[in-house]
Design a protein around this motif. Structure first.
Motif, PDB file in Angstrom:
ATOM      1  N   ILE A 112      26.436  32.346  26.821  1.00 31.77           N
ATOM      2  CA  ILE A 112      26.794  31.855  25.482  1.00 31.77           C
ATOM      3  C   ILE A 112      25.604  31.155  24.834  1.00 31.77           C
ATOM      4  CG2 ILE A 112      28.143  30.054  24.319  1.00 31.77           C
ATOM      5  CD1 ILE A 112      30.553  30.930  25.781  1.00 31.77           C
ATOM      6  N   TRP A 113      24.851  30.406  25.627  1.00 37.17           N
ATOM      7  CA  TRP A 113      23.680  29.709  25.102  1.00 37.17           C
ATOM      8  C   TRP A 113      22.640  30.698  24.573  1.00 37.17           C
ATOM      9  CZ3 TRP A 113      18.593  28.833  27.472  1.00 37.17           C
ATOM     10  CH2 TRP A 113      17.826  27.883  26.784  1.00 37.17           C
ATOM     11  N   LEU A 114      22.518  31.851  25.252  1.00 38.18           N
ATOM     12  CA  LEU A 114      21.539  32.851  24.858  1.00 38.18           C
ATOM     13  C   LEU A 114      22.030  33.776  23.754  1.00 38.18           C
ATOM     14  CD1 LEU A 114      20.260  33.921  28.413  1.00 38.18           C
ATOM     15  CD2 LEU A 114      18.969  32.622  26.699  1.00 38.18           C
ATOM     16  N   ALA A 115      23.352  33.886  23.578  1.00 40.26           N
ATOM     17  CA  ALA A 115      23.921  34.886  22.677  1.00 40.26           C
ATOM     18  C   ALA A 115      23.508  34.644  21.234  1.00 40.26           C
ATOM     19  CB  ALA A 115      25.441  34.891  22.792  1.00 40.26           C
ATOM     20  N   SER A 116      22.952  35.688  20.620  1.00 39.82           N
ATOM     21  CA  SER A 116      22.623  35.630  19.192  1.00 39.82           C
ATOM     22  C   SER A 116      23.439  36.642  18.400  1.00 39.82           C
ATOM     23  CB  SER A 116      21.127  35.900  18.983  1.00 39.82           C
ATOM     24  OG  SER A 116      20.769  37.159  19.536  1.00 39.82           O
TER      25      SER A 116
END
Length: 423
Positions: free
Chosen positions: A317-321
């Motif tokens: 989720i932190w990486l999701a763009s």
């Protein structure tokens, strides 16, 4: 299935017990996770910067009330053999106060906060009481499976409520209605389905506990004795500390999911409802599959596996763009959600003394609700202090899963079960 049941328990009783999970899941899915939370921030709080913190703070108050009362209510239920009666009262309270949330709207912040606190308090109390029936219904070596059946059916119940709301929202939006018009109807749908679906529980589930002697019926005295004897149940106490940590992370994800999807990923209400709908399917599958796995490889390894899954989800989720990685992370969360919650309930059933189930599941309820304060409040404060950085808030919340894994390593279930049976 019959080989999993305790002596004298019939299949229809297991179904009736699991139907309560089916019934109450609509509340968490629609009110806490998918619809009402985003509505609270955007409409009731009118999009103010403090909206997310107001939401998490309101939930924190309701959870604090559960923390203060859960063991005493459980001790009273054990002493007087009234788990089922108290469950009925809490259910009626939750249904009524949920229906009252239909009054929520712009300018009705105080009224909304009041009924949200009351409905969530009643929900949490009922959640503890229904869990206390589990060790009476399942054999020791089948607690994971039976708990998993309940959680699995529960997520299906969440799907039913969410599906009904999704259908209504789709129709309402096609008619040009705004959230202030269609969300109150979704709230009423949720309350009605809760009332209908919980009916089998009260018709078919039996109260098997027996009233204790009059000299042992004081709820406060029983709870005080538990506190004095806490050292005898050190593995249970360690597991409750573990529960506080990993459930804090789960609580943050559940209560902030729709807000994150709206604020970071740009999801519409319909997009968010569809996401939660699919995630409930994976959560149901995860609860059943991991419930079976618990009874094969053990409760502790299964729970550790799910906590690793939660950590992977936070990173994704932190990486999701874009939506693809976010959808993948959400479905991993679904699989782990059903599994970790089912495993926690089964482990407490294993470590709780047979004559004090309500009381000890009240302690479990305390731990879960304390986590429900810590997780969302950590997220809300991190978001506020960082100027609205939801990604950073999610990453910080993920540290709770690391702490949970570290504490789980110190729990010895065999030793804890011996202590429970010796009580």
């Amino acid at each position: 299935m019959r080989s999993s049941l305790a002596s004298g328990v019939r299949r229809r009783e297991i179904w009736a017990w699991a139907m309560f999970d089916f019934a109450n899941s609509g509340y968490t899915t629609v009110i806490i996770t998918a619809v009402f939370n985003a509505y609270f921030v955007a409409v009731v709080a009118e999009g103010k910067p403090w909206g997310t913190l107001a939401w998490t703070s309101t939930l924190a108050v309701s959870y604090a009330l559960v923390i203060l009362t859960a063991p005493l209510i459980g001790a009273y239920a054990d002493a007087t053999a009234r788990k089922k009666r108290l469950l009925l009262f809490s259910t009626l309270g939750c249904v009524a106060c949920t229906a009252a949330l239909a009054l929520a709207g712009p300018g009705a912040l105080a009224l909304t906060v009041l009924f949200l606190v009351l409905s969530n308090f009643c929900f949490g109390t009922g959640e503890n009481l229904i869990a206390a029936f589990l060790p009476e219904l399942a054999r020791d070596d089948a607690l994971g499976r039976v708990s998993g059946w309940g959680w699995g059916l529960g997520y299906i119940g969440g799907l039913v409520s969410l599906g009904a709301c999704l259908a209504y929202v789709s129709w309402a939006q096609a008619q040009g209605q705004t959230a202030a018009q269609f969300v109150p109807v979704c709230v009423l749908i949720t309350a009605l389905l809760f009332a209908i679906a919980s009916t089998p529980t009260f018709l078919l589930l039996k109260e098997r506990s027996q009233p204790q002697p009059a000299s042992e019926q004081g709820a406060w005295a029983r709870f005080s004795r538990t506190l004095r004897d806490a050292g005898r149940y050190r593995d249970l106490m360690r597991f409750l500390a573990c529960t506080v940590c990993y459930q804090a992370g789960i609580a943050a994800v559940i209560s902030l999911a729709a807000i994150y999807a709206d604020q970071v990923m740009g999801f519409s209400t319909q997009d968010t409802l569809m996401l939660i709908f699919i995630v409930n399917i994976t959560a149901s599958l995860g609860a059943v599959a991991f419930g079976w796995l618990q009874d094969r490889i053990g409760h502790r390894p299964t729970l550790a596996l799910t906590l690793l899954g939660w950590l992977a989800m936070v990173g994704m989720i932190w990486l999701a763009s874009g939506p693809a990685l976010f959808w993948a992370a959400a479905n991993i969360a679904g699989l782990c959600m059903g599994a970790s919650q089912s495993a926690g309930r089964a482990i407490v059933g294993l470590l709780a003394p047979p004559t004090r189930l309500g009381e000890f599941f009240g302690l479990w309820g305390q731990a879960v609700k304390l986590s429900a304060i810590l997780g969302p409040m950590t997220y809300g404060l991190a978001n506020w202090l960082s100027g609205g950085d939801h990604r950073l808030a999610m990453l910080i919340t993920g540290s709770y899963f690391v702490l949970g894994l570290l504490l789980l390593a110190s729990v010895r279930l065999e030793r804890g079960r011996r202590a429970a049976l010796a009580s």
